[in-house]
Design an enzyme around this catalytic site. Structure first.
Site, mmCIF file in Angstrom:
data_model
loop_
_atom_site.group_PDB
_atom_site.id
_atom_site.type_symbol
_atom_site.label_atom_id
_atom_site.label_comp_id
_atom_site.label_asym_id
_atom_site.label_seq_id
_atom_site.Cartn_x
_atom_site.Cartn_y
_atom_site.Cartn_z
ATOM 1 N N SER A 83 0.821 -1.214 0.000
ATOM 2 C CA SER A 83 0.000 0.000 0.000
ATOM 3 C C SER A 83 0.855 1.265 0.000
ATOM 4 O O SER A 83 1.997 1.267 0.459
ATOM 5 C CB SER A 83 -0.901 0.027 1.241
ATOM 6 O OG SER A 83 -1.711 -1.112 1.289
HETATM 7 N N1 SAH Z 1 -0.602 -4.700 3.980
HETATM 8 C C1 SAH Z 1 0.146 -5.041 2.786
HETATM 9 C C2 SAH Z 1 -0.589 -4.714 1.511
HETATM 10 C C3 SAH Z 1 -1.638 -5.670 1.259
HETATM 11 S S1 SAH Z 1 -2.266 -5.834 -0.355
HETATM 12 C C4 SAH Z 1 1.509 -4.431 2.785
HETATM 13 O O1 SAH Z 1 1.813 -3.634 3.686
HETATM 14 O O2 SAH Z 1 2.296 -4.771 1.906
HETATM 15 C C5 SAH Z 1 -3.604 -6.901 0.069
HETATM 16 C C6 SAH Z 1 -3.231 -8.306 0.410
HETATM 17 O O3 SAH Z 1 -4.401 -8.939 0.862
HETATM 18 C C7 SAH Z 1 -2.712 -9.128 -0.754
HETATM 19 O O4 SAH Z 1 -1.463 -9.660 -0.446
HETATM 20 C C8 SAH Z 1 -3.767 -10.225 -0.915
HETATM 21 O O5 SAH Z 1 -3.227 -11.470 -1.326
HETATM 22 C C9 SAH Z 1 -4.342 -10.290 0.476
HETATM 23 N N2 SAH Z 1 -5.674 -10.894 0.597
HETATM 24 C C10 SAH Z 1 -6.749 -10.748 -0.219
HETATM 25 N N3 SAH Z 1 -7.792 -11.456 0.266
HETATM 26 C C11 SAH Z 1 -7.362 -12.050 1.411
HETATM 27 C C12 SAH Z 1 -7.976 -12.902 2.381
HETATM 28 N N4 SAH Z 1 -9.246 -13.323 2.292
HETATM 29 N N5 SAH Z 1 -7.233 -13.311 3.425
HETATM 30 C C13 SAH Z 1 -5.928 -12.938 3.544
HETATM 31 N N6 SAH Z 1 -5.309 -12.125 2.674
HETATM 32 C C14 SAH Z 1 -6.009 -11.681 1.625
#
Ligand code: SAH
Length: 222
Positions: free
Chosen positions: A70
Site C-alpha cells: 500500500s
Molecule cells: N498490507 C500489505 C498490503 C496488502 S495488499 C503491505 O503492507 O504490503 C492486500 C493483500 O491482501 C494481498 O497480499 C492479498 O493477497 C491479500 N488478501 C486478499 N484477500 C485475502 C484474504 N481473504 N485473506 C488474507 N489475505 C487476503
C-alpha cells in the site's frame, strides 16, 4: 517493535523523514505515534530489488502474486483511524509484503497478520524476522474468517477491498474494538471504521481508496 537501531541511521532515513513530512504530516496525519512508526520502518526492505529506489514514492508498488504494498499515506491513515494503544492486540488481514504489519508492531502489543498466498506469507515471515519484528505472527489463511484461535482483537485492519463487512471479524472484536476496512465495488472503495461498543456497531466513513480485492468466504469470489 524492537527492530534494529540502524533503522534510523541507514541510507533510507532521509527519504523516510521527507516522506513523513510531505506525504503524511502535510496531508493531515496527526497521530505522533503513527508518524514515529512510519519514520522507523525501512520500506525499502519490503519491496523487490527493482523497486528499492521507488520505496518512498507516494504510491503503492507491485509485489509478488500480482498484489501491492500500500501507499505510505494509506497505511498511516488506516493506523490513525484504528487508534491503536500500546497494549492492543491487533489483527491485520492482507499481509502482502509485511510492511503495514511492521508499522503496526510499533503501535500495539502484538500483531497477527493473515495472508491468503503462502508465498507472500513466507516472504513476509522471513523479512519480519530478519528485521527483528518479534511481536508479529504471520498466518496463511482466508482472513475473511478472522483468526478465531487468537481472538479477540482490539483493532482489526483489512488491507484489501471488501464487498461487505465480514461477520467473523465483528465476532472477534473486544468491547471498544475497531475495524478499519475499505468497502465498496471491486475497483474503488470508501474507507470505513466500525466501532463496537455496548453491543452496538457504529460506522464512520472516510475518503476514497483503491485496493486489490479481498477474496474469500466472506469476500469476493476468486
Ligand atoms: N498490507 C500489505 C498490503 C496488502 S495488499 C503491505 O503492507 O504490503 C492486500 C493483500 O491482501 C494481498 O497480499 C492479498 O493477497 C491479500 N488478501 C486478499 N484477500 C485475502 C484474504 N481473504 N485473506 C488474507 N489475505 C487476503
Amino acid at each position: 517493535m524492537k527492530a534494529s537501531e540502524s533503522e534510523s541511521t541507514d541510507s533510507g532515513s532521509a527519504a523516510r523523514h521527507a516522506m513523513v513530512q510531505q506525504q503524511l504530516r502535510a496531508r493531515g496525519i496527526r497521530d505522533e505515534r503513527v508518524l514515529a512508526a512510519m519514520a522507523q520502518v525501512p520500506r525499502e526492505e519490503f519491496v523487490s530489488e527493482e523497486c528499492r529506489s521507488a520505496a518512498y514514492q507516494d504510491s503503492s508498488l507491485p509485489i509478488d502474486c500480482g498484489q501491492t504494498i500500500s501507499q505510505p499515506f494509506t497505511v498511516a491513515f488506516m493506523c490513525q483511524l484504528a487508534s491503536i494503544g500500546e497494549g492492543d492486540r491487533v489483527l491485520e488481514i492482507g499481509t502482502g509484503s509485511g510492511y503495514a504489519a511492521a508499522v503496526l508492531s510499533h503501535l500495539g502489543h502484538s500483531v497477527d497478520t493473515v495472508e491468503r498466498y503462502p508465498a507472500l506469507a513466507q516472504q513476509a515471515t522471513e523479512r519480519l524476522s530478519r528485521l527483528g519484528y518479534s511481536n508479529v505472527r504471520v498466518h496463511t489463511a482466508d482472513g475473511t474468517e478472522g483468526l478465531r484461535r487468537y481472538a479477540p482483537f482490539d483493532a482489526i485492519l483489512v488491507a484489501a477491498g471488501a464487498r461487505t463487512l465480514p461477520q467473523p471479524l465483528v465476532d472477534q472484536l473486544t468491547g471498544g474494538g475497531r475495524i478499519v476496512i475499505p468497502l465498496g465495488p471491486k475497483h474503488g472503495q470508501i474507507m470505513a471504521r466500525f466501532t463496537y461498543q455496548d453491543g452496538q456497531l457504529t460506522k464512520d466513513s472516510f475518503g476514497a481508496f483503491a485496493f486489490v480485492p479481498l477474496i474469500g468466504q466472506h469476500g469476493w469470489q476468486e
